[in-house]
Structures are given as C-alpha cells and as structure tokens.
Write a protein that holds these residues in place. Sequence first.
Motif, PDB file in Angstrom:
ATOM      1  N   LEU A 342       0.936  -1.134   0.150  1.00 58.81           N
ATOM      2  CA  LEU A 342       0.003  -0.133  -0.050  1.00 58.81           C
ATOM      3  C   LEU A 342       0.903   0.984  -0.071  1.00 58.81           C
ATOM      4  CD1 LEU A 342      -3.038  -0.403   0.031  1.00 58.81           C
ATOM      5  CD2 LEU A 342      -2.960   0.443   2.651  1.00 58.81           C
ATOM      6  N   GLU A 343       1.995   1.188   0.609  1.00 58.32           N
ATOM      7  CA  GLU A 343       2.975   2.146   0.912  1.00 58.32           C
ATOM      8  C   GLU A 343       3.947   2.439  -0.486  1.00 58.32           C
ATOM      9  OE1 GLU A 343       3.439   2.425   5.535  1.00 58.32           O
ATOM     10  OE2 GLU A 343       4.672   1.006   4.634  1.00 58.32           O
ATOM     11  N   GLY A 344       3.821   1.459  -1.412  1.00 61.09           N
ATOM     12  CA  GLY A 344       4.550   1.571  -2.532  1.00 61.09           C
ATOM     13  C   GLY A 344       5.954   1.061  -2.347  1.00 61.09           C
ATOM     14  N   ARG A 345       6.317   0.282  -1.106  1.00 58.03           N
ATOM     15  CA  ARG A 345       7.508  -0.015  -0.714  1.00 58.03           C
ATOM     16  C   ARG A 345       7.944  -1.441  -1.282  1.00 58.03           C
ATOM     17  NH1 ARG A 345       8.886  -0.447   4.465  1.00 58.03           N
ATOM     18  NH2 ARG A 345       6.876  -0.310   5.270  1.00 58.03           N
TER      19      ARG A 345
ATOM     20  N   VAL B  15       6.413  10.248  -5.046  1.00 56.57           N
ATOM     21  CA  VAL B  15       5.351  10.591  -4.226  1.00 56.57           C
ATOM     22  C   VAL B  15       4.169   9.462  -4.350  1.00 56.57           C
ATOM     23  CG1 VAL B  15       3.533  12.249  -3.531  1.00 56.57           C
ATOM     24  CG2 VAL B  15       5.741  12.976  -4.861  1.00 56.57           C
ATOM     25  N   ALA B  16       3.945   8.807  -2.952  1.00 61.18           N
ATOM     26  CA  ALA B  16       3.026   7.935  -2.877  1.00 61.18           C
ATOM     27  C   ALA B  16       1.536   8.214  -3.246  1.00 61.18           C
ATOM     28  CB  ALA B  16       2.972   7.267  -1.380  1.00 61.18           C
ATOM     29  N   ARG B  17       0.758   7.410  -4.113  1.00 58.57           N
ATOM     30  CA  ARG B  17      -0.520   7.910  -4.363  1.00 58.57           C
ATOM     31  C   ARG B  17      -1.349   8.084  -3.216  1.00 58.57           C
ATOM     32  NH1 ARG B  17      -2.061   4.274  -9.278  1.00 58.57           N
ATOM     33  NH2 ARG B  17      -0.794   2.813  -8.550  1.00 58.57           N
ATOM     34  N   ALA B  18      -2.387   8.811  -3.187  1.00 59.45           N
ATOM     35  CA  ALA B  18      -3.350   8.976  -2.157  1.00 59.45           C
ATOM     36  C   ALA B  18      -4.367   8.207  -2.243  1.00 59.45           C
ATOM     37  CB  ALA B  18      -3.534  10.426  -1.851  1.00 59.45           C
ATOM     38  N   VAL B  19      -4.984   7.986  -3.602  1.00 55.99           N
ATOM     39  CA  VAL B  19      -6.286   7.430  -3.709  1.00 55.99           C
ATOM     40  C   VAL B  19      -5.841   6.479  -5.060  1.00 55.99           C
ATOM     41  CG1 VAL B  19      -7.800   8.890  -2.914  1.00 55.99           C
ATOM     42  CG2 VAL B  19      -7.139   9.100  -5.050  1.00 55.99           C
ATOM     43  N   MET B  20      -6.629   5.395  -5.175  1.00 58.49           N
ATOM     44  CA  MET B  20      -6.480   4.497  -6.347  1.00 58.49           C
ATOM     45  C   MET B  20      -7.867   3.868  -6.630  1.00 58.49           C
ATOM     46  SD  MET B  20      -4.027   1.284  -6.408  1.00 58.49           S
ATOM     47  CE  MET B  20      -3.777   0.185  -7.881  1.00 58.49           C
ATOM     48  N   ARG B  21      -8.112   3.896  -8.048  1.00 57.14           N
ATOM     49  CA  ARG B  21      -9.380   3.190  -8.621  1.00 57.14           C
ATOM     50  C   ARG B  21      -8.774   1.816  -8.927  1.00 57.14           C
ATOM     51  NH1 ARG B  21     -14.059   5.856 -11.906  1.00 57.14           N
ATOM     52  NH2 ARG B  21     -12.380   7.671 -12.013  1.00 57.14           N
ATOM     53  N   LEU B  22      -9.491   0.585  -8.308  1.00 60.41           N
ATOM     54  CA  LEU B  22      -8.732  -0.685  -8.384  1.00 60.41           C
ATOM     55  C   LEU B  22      -9.128  -1.128 -10.130  1.00 60.41           C
ATOM     56  CD1 LEU B  22      -9.636  -2.198  -4.933  1.00 60.41           C
ATOM     57  CD2 LEU B  22      -7.486  -1.383  -5.720  1.00 60.41           C
ATOM     58  N   SER B  23     -10.194  -0.752 -10.617  1.00 63.42           N
ATOM     59  CA  SER B  23     -10.673  -1.175 -11.906  1.00 63.42           C
ATOM     60  C   SER B  23     -11.296   0.005 -12.511  1.00 63.42           C
ATOM     61  CB  SER B  23     -11.560  -2.515 -11.744  1.00 63.42           C
ATOM     62  OG  SER B  23     -11.917  -2.737 -12.763  1.00 63.42           O
ATOM     63  N   PRO B  24     -10.963   0.049 -13.872  1.00 63.57           N
ATOM     64  CA  PRO B  24     -11.572   1.275 -14.646  1.00 63.57           C
ATOM     65  C   PRO B  24     -13.080   1.405 -14.659  1.00 63.57           C
ATOM     66  CG  PRO B  24     -10.144  -0.146 -16.011  1.00 63.57           C
ATOM     67  CD  PRO B  24     -10.198  -0.747 -14.924  1.00 63.57           C
ATOM     68  N   ARG B  25     -13.760  -0.040 -14.258  1.00 60.84           N
ATOM     69  CA  ARG B  25     -15.259   0.326 -14.321  1.00 60.84           C
ATOM     70  C   ARG B  25     -15.492   0.716 -12.783  1.00 60.84           C
ATOM     71  NH1 ARG B  25     -17.655  -5.419 -14.797  1.00 60.84           N
ATOM     72  NH2 ARG B  25     -19.634  -4.060 -14.750  1.00 60.84           N
ATOM     73  N   ASP B  26     -14.868   0.898 -11.729  1.00 62.85           N
ATOM     74  CA  ASP B  26     -15.335   1.148 -10.700  1.00 62.85           C
ATOM     75  C   ASP B  26     -16.062   2.739 -10.277  1.00 62.85           C
ATOM     76  OD1 ASP B  26     -14.190  -1.392 -10.108  1.00 62.85           O
ATOM     77  OD2 ASP B  26     -12.664  -0.758  -8.784  1.00 62.85           O
ATOM     78  N   ASN B  27     -16.966   2.595  -9.486  1.00 65.05           N
ATOM     79  CA  ASN B  27     -17.372   4.134  -9.022  1.00 65.05           C
ATOM     80  C   ASN B  27     -16.848   4.497  -7.705  1.00 65.05           C
ATOM     81  OD1 ASN B  27     -19.024   1.954  -7.857  1.00 65.05           O
ATOM     82  ND2 ASN B  27     -21.079   2.715  -8.917  1.00 65.05           N
ATOM     83  N   VAL B  28     -15.949   3.392  -7.163  1.00 60.99           N
ATOM     84  CA  VAL B  28     -15.530   4.228  -5.759  1.00 60.99           C
ATOM     85  C   VAL B  28     -14.008   3.803  -6.143  1.00 60.99           C
ATOM     86  CG1 VAL B  28     -17.352   3.494  -4.276  1.00 60.99           C
ATOM     87  CG2 VAL B  28     -15.808   1.695  -4.920  1.00 60.99           C
ATOM     88  N   VAL B  30     -10.193   3.799  -3.547  1.00 64.71           N
ATOM     89  CA  VAL B  30      -9.753   3.486  -2.045  1.00 64.71           C
ATOM     90  C   VAL B  30      -8.722   4.294  -1.590  1.00 64.71           C
ATOM     91  CG1 VAL B  30     -10.465   1.020  -2.143  1.00 64.71           C
ATOM     92  CG2 VAL B  30      -8.109   1.815  -2.846  1.00 64.71           C
ATOM     93  N   ALA B  31      -8.687   4.895  -0.338  1.00 64.78           N
ATOM     94  CA  ALA B  31      -7.645   5.400   0.217  1.00 64.78           C
ATOM     95  C   ALA B  31      -6.373   4.776   0.740  1.00 64.78           C
ATOM     96  CB  ALA B  31      -8.336   6.456   1.417  1.00 64.78           C
ATOM     97  N   LEU B  32      -5.358   5.249  -0.036  1.00 69.00           N
ATOM     98  CA  LEU B  32      -4.063   4.472   0.191  1.00 69.00           C
ATOM     99  C   LEU B  32      -3.250   5.044   1.473  1.00 69.00           C
ATOM    100  CD1 LEU B  32      -2.592   4.226  -3.543  1.00 69.00           C
ATOM    101  CD2 LEU B  32      -3.973   2.615  -2.138  1.00 69.00           C
ATOM    102  N   GLY B  57      -7.489   2.424   3.336  1.00 70.56           N
ATOM    103  CA  GLY B  57      -8.229   1.432   2.776  1.00 70.56           C
ATOM    104  C   GLY B  57      -9.655   1.545   2.567  1.00 70.56           C
ATOM    105  N   HIS B  58     -10.410   2.589   3.256  1.00 68.37           N
ATOM    106  CA  HIS B  58     -11.826   2.949   2.998  1.00 68.37           C
ATOM    107  C   HIS B  58     -12.052   3.572   1.626  1.00 68.37           C
ATOM    108  CE1 HIS B  58     -12.958   2.647   7.674  1.00 68.37           C
ATOM    109  NE2 HIS B  58     -11.656   2.201   7.299  1.00 68.37           N
ATOM    110  N   LYS B  59     -13.276   3.467   1.566  1.00 73.34           N
ATOM    111  CA  LYS B  59     -13.876   4.154   0.085  1.00 73.34           C
ATOM    112  C   LYS B  59     -14.130   5.454  -0.170  1.00 73.34           C
ATOM    113  CE  LYS B  59     -16.548   0.570   0.257  1.00 73.34           C
ATOM    114  NZ  LYS B  59     -16.201   0.209   1.738  1.00 73.34           N
ATOM    115  N   LEU B  60     -14.029   6.220  -1.352  1.00 73.90           N
ATOM    116  CA  LEU B  60     -14.697   7.249  -1.726  1.00 73.90           C
ATOM    117  C   LEU B  60     -15.327   7.112  -3.114  1.00 73.90           C
ATOM    118  CD1 LEU B  60     -12.191   9.461  -3.408  1.00 73.90           C
ATOM    119  CD2 LEU B  60     -11.270   7.707  -1.607  1.00 73.90           C
ATOM    120  N   ALA B  61     -16.352   7.943  -3.173  1.00 71.87           N
ATOM    121  CA  ALA B  61     -17.163   7.938  -4.480  1.00 71.87           C
ATOM    122  C   ALA B  61     -16.045   8.428  -5.512  1.00 71.87           C
ATOM    123  CB  ALA B  61     -18.079   8.876  -4.611  1.00 71.87           C
TER     124      ALA B  61
END
Lengths: 395, 108
Positions: A342-345, B15-28, B30-32, B57-61
Amino acid sequence: MQGYLRADGRKGVRNVVVVAYLVECAHHVAREIATPFRDRGVHLIGFPGCYPNPYSLAMMEKLCTHPNVGGALLVSLGCEGFDKRRLKRAIEVSGRPVLTVGIQEIGGTRRAIAAGREWIESSLPAILGQQPVAMGIDELTVGTICGGSDATSGLTANPAMGVAFDLLVADGAKTIFEETGELIGMEHLMAARAANPALGDELKRSVAKAATYYATLGYASFAPGNADGGLTTIEEKSLGAYAKSGQSTISGVVKPGIAPPAKGLYLLDVVPDGEVRFGFPNINDNAEIAELIACGSQVILFSTGRGSVVGSAIAPVIKVCANPETYKRMQEDMDVDAGRILEGRATLPEVGREIYELVQRIGNGEPTKSEALGHQEFILTYKSFEPLGPACLPV
Amino acid sequence: MANSDQDGGQPAGKVARAVMRLSPRDNVAVALRALKSGETVTLDGVPIAIRGNIAVGHKLAAQPIEKGEIILKYSCPIGTATSPIAPGEYVHTHNVESNYLPTYELPK
C-alpha cells in the motif's frame, strides 16, 4: 525442508504431543497436565460437549493423528458421551504412543494430573528424539484464513497469500482456502475456475448453502471491526477473502477432516449440512484453523488487517499483516508486513514470494511470531455434515 | 485546501499515491493513506475534493453515484447505494447496503 516421517507416509513440520480433554469436565486436569510442558511442544486440545457427535469425533481422530503430532494423552472424566475407546484405537493404529487417563477411575483430580504428567515425562524424550528426514514442498499441505479483516486485507495480504498459493501449487503442494460464508457474492467467479462444470456447480451450491445458513441465523460472517476497518458489506469482505485463493484451477471441495487427495487448490466447505442445528458455522477464527489442520494442513497462512494475535495448537500460523498502521502498532505479532504494498515499498509479487519462502523456513522449524509468544489456541464445537458428493473431488 | 497530491496517478514511487481506482469500471476508489476532509487529491489525473475524513483502505466516490446504483469495486458488485453520493464523499455503511445479508455494527 526437513520433516518427521509418520507411519502413514505423511511428514510433520512439528513434533507435538497433544493433551486432549474429551469433555469440559476434564479440561482443568488436562491443562494442569500440559502446562509444565508447554515450551517442550505439549499442546492442549479438547472437545467440551458431553453429547456424542460424529463430526467432533472425526475431528479429534484427524487432529490426534495429524502429521505434526507425535503422541497423544487423552483425559476423560469417565461418564462423558465421547467415544474415547474409538479415538484411542485410531491413535494406536497410527503407530503413535497414547494413554487415556480416566479421572473417575484413577481417583480424582490430583492423581489424574500426576499420572498424566508422569506419562508425558517418560514418553517425551523418545518422541522429541525422532530424527527428521528430508521433505519436499510437494509433501506440504497449506491452509489459508483471514481474521480481523479490514479494507486493506483484500488489497495487500490476501492477494499476496494468493501469489504464495500459486507458487506452492506450482511446486506440487496441496493448498486449502475456506469459509464459504465469506465467499458470498464470489460464487460465479469461483465456479468459472473449477476443474470441471460439475465441480463448479458444487462450489456454487456450497456458497448458496452458506448464504441460507447465515441468513437463518440473522448475521453474516462479519464482525463490527470489519466495518470499522472500512468493509461495508459481506460481499466486499468476500471479494478480499476470495483473493487468498490465488489464480490456480480449483481441484475440488473438501469438508472438515477430509484431506485433499492430490496436489492443487481445494475449497474447504465449513458450513454444516442440513437444517441449522448448532449455531454459527464457525464461532471464531480458531474454529476454522482447527478444521484446516484436520484436513492435513501442516502450516497455516493467516492474514489480518485489524490485527489478530492468534496462533494455534498443532500447526504453526504465519501472520501476514495487511494494514501498515496495524503493523507499526503490532509488529511483534506479525510475520510479514504486506502493508508495504500500500505504501509503495514493495510489490504484490515480491511479498507473495516472501510468504512462499517463509512457509519453507517455518516448515523447516523456524518459529512463527505466535509460536514464540506461546499462542496455542484451540476450539472445537458441534457440527454435522453429510458425505461429499461425487462431483466434489473429480481428480 | 489542506494539501495537494502532485503525482497525478503515476505508479507508486517518488510521491506515494493517495487514492486509487482498482478497476476502470469502478465507481469508488480506495484511500492509500488517511485522507482529511477538505484536501484535494488526484484520481486518474483529475483533481477530486475529499468530503469527510477517510481512513486508509476505506472508500470514496470516484464519480457521482445515484441512489439505487450498484457499487463496483475491482469490477465486482459490493452493494447498493442507499442515497446519492457526491465525488470525493466517504462511501460506507451509512450510504451503502448489502445485496445479501445486513451488516452488523455495534451501537456508537
């Protein structure tokens, strides 16, 4: 790796003596017998009920003759419903030393404790003196479970364990994933991975059974901590849990106590058959671990996001921590820091390979964190199962 | 805005990403990492304002979600929205329900 060769040809990665109480009334005596030997590989297991139950008898037989077990002491009150003679015969036939201490027969608590400790003291040197022999990965059975899951479990630890599972399967190991109640919503994806369509139908049936069973009880296999950790629904939890199985073809469905017949990936159907009788299918994570062990698992992979600390009697439990924040707080209890993904490490394949290599080191005798901390949890309750259907094991 | 995420959804690295869409189809998404209400992060190259504190790990729209819409994560349905959800808003048990069995939480 090296392992302890048993008469049935299987090999253990540990050489444990189990002290087994056959009813709750014998629990204290059994614990008193085992405690002084705790650090010498003597583990306490048992069944609390007084009513006969084919499932729990079969479980105890499989556990007392597990490849990681070198001998067994049975502790009976004397009037309980458990078939202690049948259990003892099964252990004798397996070539393991066994003794039954009957509390009523021997004259009470103090004498029973003394007799039990004396037997262990005299039997332990020969059991622990057994020389290990060479052992291959293809002689391993590895079970996987998740506990204390949160939203990071399905992002890091579970898919990383899935990568490790794929590597183990490629090496000819037997691997088992479980908890059909946490595969609700995944049934169609899972069926598509079955070795043949009839097995796919069995996989779907087992999940449908779980959904009905849990619906009758009013709750999903979902703890409040799962929601605190960001999992919103059972199907979201399932999505993460399912990732533990990796990408391999699913070779069959087994039930508690039934060992996979050949190499490959198997689903352990833990939900009882028939009407709802004895309550929740698995009242906690250790109930599932005991069933994975009864299916022959010598090593357990356990992923956690919230931070479970449990180990188990009989088999080492490797704790893979999914959440980087949990790892910082609880790293003394964790064997693998999968939150690095998750941290990219670290990447998923890197952590998967790390788990795969750790399985072999633990299999070779290196203690897990939970073993070093003395964790030896065990629980067994009532269940009932029907025999496996013909389509469950196509190989 | 509290702070800004500069990496524009590039692979994790500098720079670590803050959020990520796990699949292009997703409407949510996740917070990294833990996200603070009011901060702006970048999702698939587009800035998105965070509404509500969101734990790791929690979700956002990831886009506007209508009431009754199926929530997709990793392209898989994980429940149904019980109210409209704005982009960047926290997605959890208060606005999503299971299509199988109700979620049990302890009283707050």
